[in-house]
Write a protein that holds these residues in place. Sequence first.
Motif, PDB file in Angstrom:
ATOM      1  N   ILE A  11       0.849  -1.182   0.000  1.00 50.65           N
ATOM      2  CA  ILE A  11       0.000   0.000   0.000  1.00 50.65           C
ATOM      3  C   ILE A  11       0.890   1.240   0.000  1.00 50.65           C
ATOM      4  O   ILE A  11       1.720   1.408   0.894  1.00 50.65           O
ATOM      5  CB  ILE A  11      -0.919   0.021   1.243  1.00 50.65           C
ATOM      6  CG1 ILE A  11      -1.713  -1.280   1.359  1.00 50.65           C
ATOM      7  CG2 ILE A  11      -1.847   1.241   1.194  1.00 50.65           C
ATOM      8  CD1 ILE A  11      -2.409  -1.450   2.695  1.00 50.65           C
ATOM      9  N   SER A  12       0.730   2.073  -1.011  1.00 49.90           N
ATOM     10  CA  SER A  12       1.412   3.366  -1.060  1.00 49.90           C
ATOM     11  C   SER A  12       0.413   4.415  -0.602  1.00 49.90           C
ATOM     12  O   SER A  12      -0.686   4.520  -1.157  1.00 49.90           O
ATOM     13  CB  SER A  12       1.882   3.687  -2.478  1.00 49.90           C
ATOM     14  OG  SER A  12       2.810   2.718  -2.904  1.00 49.90           O
ATOM     15  N   ILE A  13       0.787   5.178   0.421  1.00 52.39           N
ATOM     16  CA  ILE A  13      -0.122   6.134   1.033  1.00 52.39           C
ATOM     17  C   ILE A  13       0.443   7.534   0.878  1.00 52.39           C
ATOM     18  O   ILE A  13       1.609   7.791   1.183  1.00 52.39           O
ATOM     19  CB  ILE A  13      -0.293   5.837   2.539  1.00 52.39           C
ATOM     20  CG1 ILE A  13      -0.778   4.400   2.741  1.00 52.39           C
ATOM     21  CG2 ILE A  13      -1.240   6.847   3.186  1.00 52.39           C
ATOM     22  CD1 ILE A  13      -0.553   3.876   4.131  1.00 52.39           C
ATOM     23  N   GLY A  15      -0.758  11.276   2.111  1.00 49.31           N
ATOM     24  CA  GLY A  15      -1.724  12.035   2.890  1.00 49.31           C
ATOM     25  C   GLY A  15      -1.306  13.477   3.008  1.00 49.31           C
ATOM     26  O   GLY A  15      -0.119  13.784   3.161  1.00 49.31           O
ATOM     27  N   GLU A  28       4.111  10.489   3.125  1.00 57.19           N
ATOM     28  CA  GLU A  28       4.122   9.545   2.022  1.00 57.19           C
ATOM     29  C   GLU A  28       4.887   8.319   2.493  1.00 57.19           C
ATOM     30  O   GLU A  28       6.019   8.432   2.970  1.00 57.19           O
ATOM     31  CB  GLU A  28       4.793  10.172   0.805  1.00 57.19           C
ATOM     32  CG  GLU A  28       4.671   9.335  -0.441  1.00 57.19           C
ATOM     33  CD  GLU A  28       5.110  10.090  -1.694  1.00 57.19           C
ATOM     34  OE1 GLU A  28       5.142   9.443  -2.760  1.00 57.19           O
ATOM     35  OE2 GLU A  28       5.406  11.291  -1.617  1.00 57.19           O
ATOM     36  N   THR A  30       5.120   3.682   2.101  1.00 59.21           N
ATOM     37  CA  THR A  30       4.686   2.413   1.534  1.00 59.21           C
ATOM     38  C   THR A  30       4.782   1.369   2.637  1.00 59.21           C
ATOM     39  O   THR A  30       5.767   1.331   3.375  1.00 59.21           O
ATOM     40  CB  THR A  30       5.573   2.016   0.336  1.00 59.21           C
ATOM     41  OG1 THR A  30       5.463   3.052  -0.651  1.00 59.21           O
ATOM     42  CG2 THR A  30       5.131   0.705  -0.272  1.00 59.21           C
ATOM     43  N   GLU A  48       0.095   0.700  11.538  1.00 53.32           N
ATOM     44  CA  GLU A  48       0.792   1.984  11.528  1.00 53.32           C
ATOM     45  C   GLU A  48       2.207   1.791  12.093  1.00 53.32           C
ATOM     46  O   GLU A  48       2.490   0.800  12.767  1.00 53.32           O
ATOM     47  CB  GLU A  48       0.036   3.012  12.382  1.00 53.32           C
ATOM     48  CG  GLU A  48      -1.334   3.354  11.849  1.00 53.32           C
ATOM     49  CD  GLU A  48      -1.318   4.283  10.640  1.00 53.32           C
ATOM     50  OE1 GLU A  48      -0.241   4.797  10.275  1.00 53.32           O
ATOM     51  OE2 GLU A  48      -2.390   4.490  10.056  1.00 53.32           O
ATOM     52  N   THR A  52       4.262   7.383  11.152  1.00 57.53           N
ATOM     53  CA  THR A  52       2.981   8.085  11.206  1.00 57.53           C
ATOM     54  C   THR A  52       2.668   8.605  12.606  1.00 57.53           C
ATOM     55  O   THR A  52       1.679   9.312  12.792  1.00 57.53           O
ATOM     56  CB  THR A  52       1.827   7.157  10.759  1.00 57.53           C
ATOM     57  OG1 THR A  52       1.748   6.052  11.662  1.00 57.53           O
ATOM     58  CG2 THR A  52       2.033   6.659   9.338  1.00 57.53           C
ATOM     59  N   GLU A 118      -7.038   1.765  -6.382  1.00 54.69           N
ATOM     60  CA  GLU A 118      -6.772   3.020  -5.688  1.00 54.69           C
ATOM     61  C   GLU A 118      -7.987   3.481  -4.894  1.00 54.69           C
ATOM     62  O   GLU A 118      -9.124   3.160  -5.227  1.00 54.69           O
ATOM     63  CB  GLU A 118      -6.379   4.107  -6.693  1.00 54.69           C
ATOM     64  CG  GLU A 118      -5.086   3.794  -7.427  1.00 54.69           C
ATOM     65  CD  GLU A 118      -4.616   4.927  -8.322  1.00 54.69           C
ATOM     66  OE1 GLU A 118      -4.941   6.097  -8.030  1.00 54.69           O
ATOM     67  OE2 GLU A 118      -3.917   4.630  -9.308  1.00 54.69           O
ATOM     68  N   ILE A 137      -6.450  11.969   1.211  1.00 53.29           N
ATOM     69  CA  ILE A 137      -5.803  10.660   1.350  1.00 53.29           C
ATOM     70  C   ILE A 137      -5.861   9.960   0.001  1.00 53.29           C
ATOM     71  O   ILE A 137      -6.937   9.867  -0.604  1.00 53.29           O
ATOM     72  CB  ILE A 137      -6.514   9.766   2.394  1.00 53.29           C
ATOM     73  CG1 ILE A 137      -6.575  10.434   3.753  1.00 53.29           C
ATOM     74  CG2 ILE A 137      -5.830   8.408   2.490  1.00 53.29           C
ATOM     75  CD1 ILE A 137      -7.466   9.694   4.744  1.00 53.29           C
ATOM     76  N   HIS A 138      -4.714   9.470  -0.457  1.00 50.33           N
ATOM     77  CA  HIS A 138      -4.669   8.715  -1.709  1.00 50.33           C
ATOM     78  C   HIS A 138      -3.868   7.440  -1.450  1.00 50.33           C
ATOM     79  O   HIS A 138      -2.728   7.505  -1.021  1.00 50.33           O
ATOM     80  CB  HIS A 138      -4.015   9.534  -2.823  1.00 50.33           C
ATOM     81  CG  HIS A 138      -4.232   8.948  -4.165  1.00 50.33           C
ATOM     82  ND1 HIS A 138      -5.132   9.457  -5.060  1.00 50.33           N
ATOM     83  CD2 HIS A 138      -3.698   7.863  -4.765  1.00 50.33           C
ATOM     84  CE1 HIS A 138      -5.132   8.713  -6.156  1.00 50.33           C
ATOM     85  NE2 HIS A 138      -4.264   7.743  -5.999  1.00 50.33           N
ATOM     86  N   LEU A 139      -4.508   6.303  -1.687  1.00 53.14           N
ATOM     87  CA  LEU A 139      -3.844   5.009  -1.502  1.00 53.14           C
ATOM     88  C   LEU A 139      -3.775   4.273  -2.826  1.00 53.14           C
ATOM     89  O   LEU A 139      -4.758   4.267  -3.570  1.00 53.14           O
ATOM     90  CB  LEU A 139      -4.625   4.125  -0.511  1.00 53.14           C
ATOM     91  CG  LEU A 139      -4.606   4.546   0.938  1.00 53.14           C
ATOM     92  CD1 LEU A 139      -5.752   5.483   1.227  1.00 53.14           C
ATOM     93  CD2 LEU A 139      -4.698   3.341   1.833  1.00 53.14           C
TER      94      LEU A 139
END
Length: 148
Positions: A11-13, A15, A28, A30, A48, A52, A118, A137-139
Amino acid sequence: MNTSTSKDVMISILGLQEYEDINPDSIELTTNGKLNVTPYGYHLSYEESELTGMEGTLTSFEVRPGRIVLTRTGTTTSEMVFEQGIRHLSLYDTPYGQLEIGVFSRVVESSLNEHGGEIHVRYAIDIDHQLAGENNIHLKVRESAVSQ
C-alpha cells in the motif's frame, strides 16, 4: 464462517493535511497490508508505524459502493465515515480525551478490486461547525510479490 479471501498487498499512502494558520503537513509511505474481498465489498488494513506517529494502531478501510469507513484501533482509536457530499459525526480518541468532529466528504473514489487499485478521499474536518482543516488521502494498492 468467514468466507472472505485475503491477500498480502503493498500500500502506497499519500496524505496531506491543511489546517488554518499552520503549514500543510504531508506524509508519504509504503507499507505491507492485507486486502480482504468480502460479500459486501473490500476490507484493506495495515499496521501503523513510527513514521505516522501511531505505532501500535491498526488502520482499516471498509470499501463499499459510495461509502468508505476508515477505522483505527489500538493506541489511536477513531472511526470516520466518508460519503461524497454528506457530513458525518465521528469520535476521535486522543491522549487528552475524546473529541467529536464533523467530517464532510468532498471526494470519495475507489477503483479497488481483488487485485488492488486506488482509493482517494478528500474531506473537510470541523469542530463545533467551524472548519478546522482539509485532508486528502490517496492510496495505491497492489498485490505483493510474496512467494507462496
